[in-house]
Scaffold this active site. Structure first.
Site, PDB file in Angstrom:
ATOM      1  N   ALA A 251      -4.061   4.235  -0.530  1.00 22.39           N
ATOM      2  CA  ALA A 251      -4.805   4.715   0.629  1.00 22.39           C
ATOM      3  C   ALA A 251      -5.446   6.074   0.379  1.00 22.39           C
ATOM      4  O   ALA A 251      -6.434   6.425   1.032  1.00 22.39           O
ATOM      5  CB  ALA A 251      -3.885   4.790   1.843  1.00 22.39           C
TER       6      ALA A 251
ATOM      7  N   LEU B 226       0.836  -1.191   0.000  1.00 19.29           N
ATOM      8  CA  LEU B 226       0.000   0.000   0.000  1.00 19.29           C
ATOM      9  C   LEU B 226       0.874   1.246   0.000  1.00 19.29           C
ATOM     10  O   LEU B 226       1.918   1.270   0.648  1.00 19.29           O
ATOM     11  CB  LEU B 226      -0.881   0.008   1.251  1.00 19.29           C
ATOM     12  CG  LEU B 226      -1.645  -1.284   1.539  1.00 19.29           C
ATOM     13  CD1 LEU B 226      -2.053  -1.354   2.997  1.00 19.29           C
ATOM     14  CD2 LEU B 226      -2.847  -1.389   0.625  1.00 19.29           C
ATOM     15  N   CYS B 227       0.441   2.249  -0.730  1.00 20.55           N
ATOM     16  CA  CYS B 227       1.064   3.570  -0.673  1.00 20.55           C
ATOM     17  C   CYS B 227      -0.037   4.576  -0.967  1.00 20.55           C
ATOM     18  O   CYS B 227      -1.220   4.212  -0.922  1.00 20.55           O
ATOM     19  CB  CYS B 227       2.259   3.695  -1.628  1.00 20.55           C
ATOM     20  SG  CYS B 227       1.884   3.634  -3.391  1.00 20.55           S
ATOM     21  N   GLY B 228       0.297   5.795  -1.270  1.00 21.91           N
ATOM     22  CA  GLY B 228      -0.734   6.799  -1.517  1.00 21.91           C
ATOM     23  C   GLY B 228      -1.656   6.425  -2.660  1.00 21.91           C
ATOM     24  O   GLY B 228      -2.877   6.490  -2.537  1.00 21.91           O
TER      25      GLY B 228
END
Length: 165
Positions: free
Chosen positions: A108, A64-66
């Site tokens: 996210a 997960l990242c931005g």
């Protein structure tokens, strides 16, 4: 099933929610960070999770990242890894059923926690179907092996040249 999970600081809270969700599904989760909301570089986490999967220590991983884009690109640089960016249930199912993706990536800053849980659930419950898709995935594997065998490790990214210089 045992899943490796990792994130950057933009996705720390989503990662924590996904970890709890997986644990409630009786899935063992190993967290490769980050462990706070302090800034980290997503490639470091993505390479670590992807390497663990490549080594056979985990069957699958979640990154997960931005946006989910950066971790997908980084993880995909590890030979043998197929990482799929999915922000909907259908794509998550197809990532497994058609593409045999070992890593699910999400952003996210793109989706909420409850929707992310539904995506994870669909991806977890899906299995590779082989068939015509198996032939296509095998072509991807063979192309990757060809590049590795030929030592094609060009160090410059021609896409950043833009015809200048």
């Amino acid at each position: 099933m045992k899943i490796a999970i990792g994130c950057d600081h933009h996705a720390y809270r989503l990662k924590e929610s996904i970890k709890l969700f997986l644990t409630q599904m009786n899935i063992e989760v190993v967290d490769y960070g980050c462990h706070t909301e302090e800034a980290v570089d997503y490639p470091d986490v993505a390479f670590q999770v992807a390497s663990e999967i490549r080594s056979g220590n985990f069957e699958r991983g979640i990154l997960l990242c931005g946006t989910g884009i950066g971790v997908a690109i980084a993880a995909g640089k590890v030979p043998g890894i197929r990482a799929a960016l999915c922000h909907d249930i259908y794509s998550a199912e197809r990532a497994r059923k058609s593409n045999n993706a070992q890593i699910l990536t999400m952003g996210a800053q793109i989706i909420g926690v409850e929707h992310a849980k539904k995506i994870v659930d669909a991806w977890i419950r899906s299995e590779f179907q082989g068939g015509d898709s198996g032939r296509k995935v095998q072509k991807i594997i063979e192309q990757e092996l060809l590049y590795l065998r030929n030592g094609d490790h060009e160090e410059t990214d021609k896409s950043t040249n833009h015809g200048c210089g």
